[in-house]
Design a protein around this motif. Structure first.
Motif, PDB file in Angstrom:
ATOM      1  N   VAL A  45     -22.921 -34.674 -15.821  1.00 24.67           N
ATOM      2  CA  VAL A  45     -22.454 -33.297 -15.407  1.00 24.67           C
ATOM      3  C   VAL A  45     -21.247 -33.581 -14.745  1.00 24.67           C
ATOM      4  N   VAL A  46     -20.294 -32.543 -15.120  1.00 26.91           N
ATOM      5  CA  VAL A  46     -18.995 -32.524 -14.432  1.00 26.91           C
ATOM      6  C   VAL A  46     -18.565 -31.022 -14.422  1.00 26.91           C
ATOM      7  N   ASN A  96     -27.263 -20.196 -12.956  1.00 28.41           N
ATOM      8  CA  ASN A  96     -26.915 -18.983 -12.447  1.00 28.41           C
ATOM      9  C   ASN A  96     -26.173 -17.929 -13.212  1.00 28.41           C
ATOM     10  N   ASN A  97     -26.735 -16.797 -13.570  1.00 26.23           N
ATOM     11  CA  ASN A  97     -26.137 -15.992 -14.443  1.00 26.23           C
ATOM     12  C   ASN A  97     -24.814 -15.372 -13.918  1.00 26.23           C
ATOM     13  N   ALA A  98     -24.973 -15.355 -12.460  1.00 25.32           N
ATOM     14  CA  ALA A  98     -23.520 -14.794 -11.820  1.00 25.32           C
ATOM     15  C   ALA A  98     -22.367 -15.573 -12.083  1.00 25.32           C
ATOM     16  N   ALA A  99     -22.725 -17.046 -12.369  1.00 25.93           N
ATOM     17  CA  ALA A  99     -21.404 -17.780 -12.828  1.00 25.93           C
ATOM     18  C   ALA A  99     -20.851 -17.144 -14.030  1.00 25.93           C
ATOM     19  N   SER A 100     -21.381 -16.778 -15.063  1.00 27.41           N
ATOM     20  CA  SER A 100     -20.931 -16.192 -15.989  1.00 27.41           C
ATOM     21  C   SER A 100     -20.257 -17.251 -17.161  1.00 27.41           C
ATOM     22  N   CYS A 101     -21.289 -18.078 -17.459  1.00 29.87           N
ATOM     23  CA  CYS A 101     -20.727 -19.264 -18.360  1.00 29.87           C
ATOM     24  C   CYS A 101     -20.896 -19.004 -19.462  1.00 29.87           C
ATOM     25  N   SER A 102     -20.061 -19.492 -20.305  1.00 29.31           N
ATOM     26  CA  SER A 102     -20.053 -19.265 -21.850  1.00 29.31           C
ATOM     27  C   SER A 102     -19.821 -20.596 -22.502  1.00 29.31           C
ATOM     28  N   GLU A 103     -20.557 -20.798 -23.547  1.00 29.95           N
ATOM     29  CA  GLU A 103     -20.199 -22.037 -24.441  1.00 29.95           C
ATOM     30  C   GLU A 103     -19.020 -22.204 -25.077  1.00 29.95           C
ATOM     31  N   THR A 104     -17.917 -23.152 -24.999  1.00 27.06           N
ATOM     32  CA  THR A 104     -16.522 -23.195 -25.603  1.00 27.06           C
ATOM     33  C   THR A 104     -16.654 -24.205 -26.532  1.00 27.06           C
ATOM     34  N   ASP A 105     -17.302 -25.291 -26.488  1.00 24.88           N
ATOM     35  CA  ASP A 105     -17.578 -26.193 -27.327  1.00 24.88           C
ATOM     36  C   ASP A 105     -18.673 -27.053 -27.457  1.00 24.88           C
ATOM     37  N   GLN A 106     -19.016 -27.554 -28.378  1.00 22.23           N
ATOM     38  CA  GLN A 106     -20.558 -28.193 -28.467  1.00 22.23           C
ATOM     39  C   GLN A 106     -20.163 -29.311 -29.781  1.00 22.23           C
ATOM     40  N   GLU A 107     -21.120 -30.563 -29.321  1.00 24.85           N
ATOM     41  CA  GLU A 107     -20.998 -31.663 -30.468  1.00 24.85           C
ATOM     42  C   GLU A 107     -22.339 -32.329 -30.451  1.00 24.85           C
ATOM     43  N   LYS A 149     -24.709 -23.126  -8.122  1.00 23.75           N
ATOM     44  CA  LYS A 149     -25.321 -23.978  -6.703  1.00 23.75           C
ATOM     45  C   LYS A 149     -25.825 -25.133  -7.208  1.00 23.75           C
ATOM     46  N   ARG A 150     -26.940 -24.787  -8.254  1.00 19.27           N
ATOM     47  CA  ARG A 150     -27.817 -25.649  -8.858  1.00 19.27           C
ATOM     48  C   ARG A 150     -27.860 -25.678 -10.319  1.00 19.27           C
ATOM     49  N   LEU A 151     -28.352 -26.734 -10.878  1.00 23.38           N
ATOM     50  CA  LEU A 151     -28.682 -26.832 -12.335  1.00 23.38           C
ATOM     51  C   LEU A 151     -30.327 -26.988 -12.379  1.00 23.38           C
ATOM     52  N   ASP A 152     -30.825 -26.288 -13.064  1.00 22.11           N
ATOM     53  CA  ASP A 152     -32.093 -26.317 -13.349  1.00 22.11           C
ATOM     54  C   ASP A 152     -32.359 -26.769 -14.461  1.00 22.11           C
ATOM     55  N   LEU A 153     -33.331 -27.911 -14.739  1.00 25.23           N
ATOM     56  CA  LEU A 153     -33.570 -28.700 -15.940  1.00 25.23           C
ATOM     57  C   LEU A 153     -35.013 -28.166 -16.324  1.00 25.23           C
ATOM     58  N   ALA A 186     -36.951 -30.663 -10.986  1.00 27.19           N
ATOM     59  CA  ALA A 186     -35.901 -30.470 -12.059  1.00 27.19           C
ATOM     60  C   ALA A 186     -34.751 -29.660 -11.510  1.00 27.19           C
ATOM     61  N   THR A 187     -34.531 -29.611 -10.267  1.00 29.81           N
ATOM     62  CA  THR A 187     -33.555 -28.914  -9.944  1.00 29.81           C
ATOM     63  C   THR A 187     -32.386 -29.701  -9.265  1.00 29.81           C
ATOM     64  N   ILE A 188     -31.117 -29.701  -9.417  1.00 33.91           N
ATOM     65  CA  ILE A 188     -30.103 -30.450  -8.972  1.00 33.91           C
ATOM     66  C   ILE A 188     -29.141 -29.618  -8.231  1.00 33.91           C
TER      67      ILE A 188
END
Length: 190
Positions: A45-46, A96-107, A149-153, A186-188
């Protein structure tokens, strides 16, 4: 696409070396730090400014329940279902939904998806080898990265219950870290 993750192996090499002594290496042909261990996966994760990259490597056994070429209708259906799940990273990785992340690329890559067998450092392919892996790489754009703030797996563990642990290597605003995630832990934190 992989510009951020290319630096990751060098940045977290000390972490990988430390974990290599703990893992039982089933990848005799490769002799690498990346062991093929059923029940275990690896996640890089970066988070760099507004870009979040996730790179998941897992034995196919953890995700589809087998590693042989899908020939039966049931096996082909299972591979298609897993591929469809992997095509939705925002469902698999709790952000977190507040981060408003959207996918731009996938492989997505795997011999099970019809990709050619991987070539090792010696130029050998391992076609017919009993181990198959699935590699997923995602690039996300996050409008408000400070909200991450965290990534939930947990969703990933729920979707693929044969995955019992994930070796996570993370580079974020607070530096780098190596963590072993499990269904119970499961949370980092970034």
């Amino acid at each position: 696409m992989r510009r951020l993750l290319l630096a990751l192996p060098f940045a977290v090499l000390p972490l990988a070396v430390a974990h290599a002594h703990d893992d039982h290496d089933h990848d005799h042909a490769h002799g690498s730090l990346a062991a093929h261990e059923h029940g275990a996966a690896r996640l890089n994760v970066v988070l760099d400014n507004t870009t979040l990259e996730l790179e998941l490597d897992s034995p196919a056994m953890n995700l589809v329940g087998f590693e042989h070429a899908a020939t039966s209708a049931a096996d082909k259906a299972k591979v298609a279902t897993v591929r469809a799940q992997l095509e939705k990273p925002l469902t698999l990785f709790g952000l977190n939904n507040a981060a408003s992340c959207s996918e731009t690329d996938q492989e997505l890559e795997s011999p099970l998806f019809g990709d050619k067998p991987a070539v090792d450092d010696d130029g050998d392919t391992h076609e017919g080898h009993e181990h198959s892996d699935i590699h997923a790489h995602y690039q996300l754009a996050c409008a408000t990265p400070d909200a991450l703030k965290r990534l939930d797996l947990s969703p990933l563990f729920k979707a693929f219950p044969a995955t019992r642990k994930i070796q996570v290597q993370l580079i974020g605003p607070n530096g780098q870290q190596g963590v072993e995630a499990t269904p119970a832990n499961a949370t980092i934190n970034f």
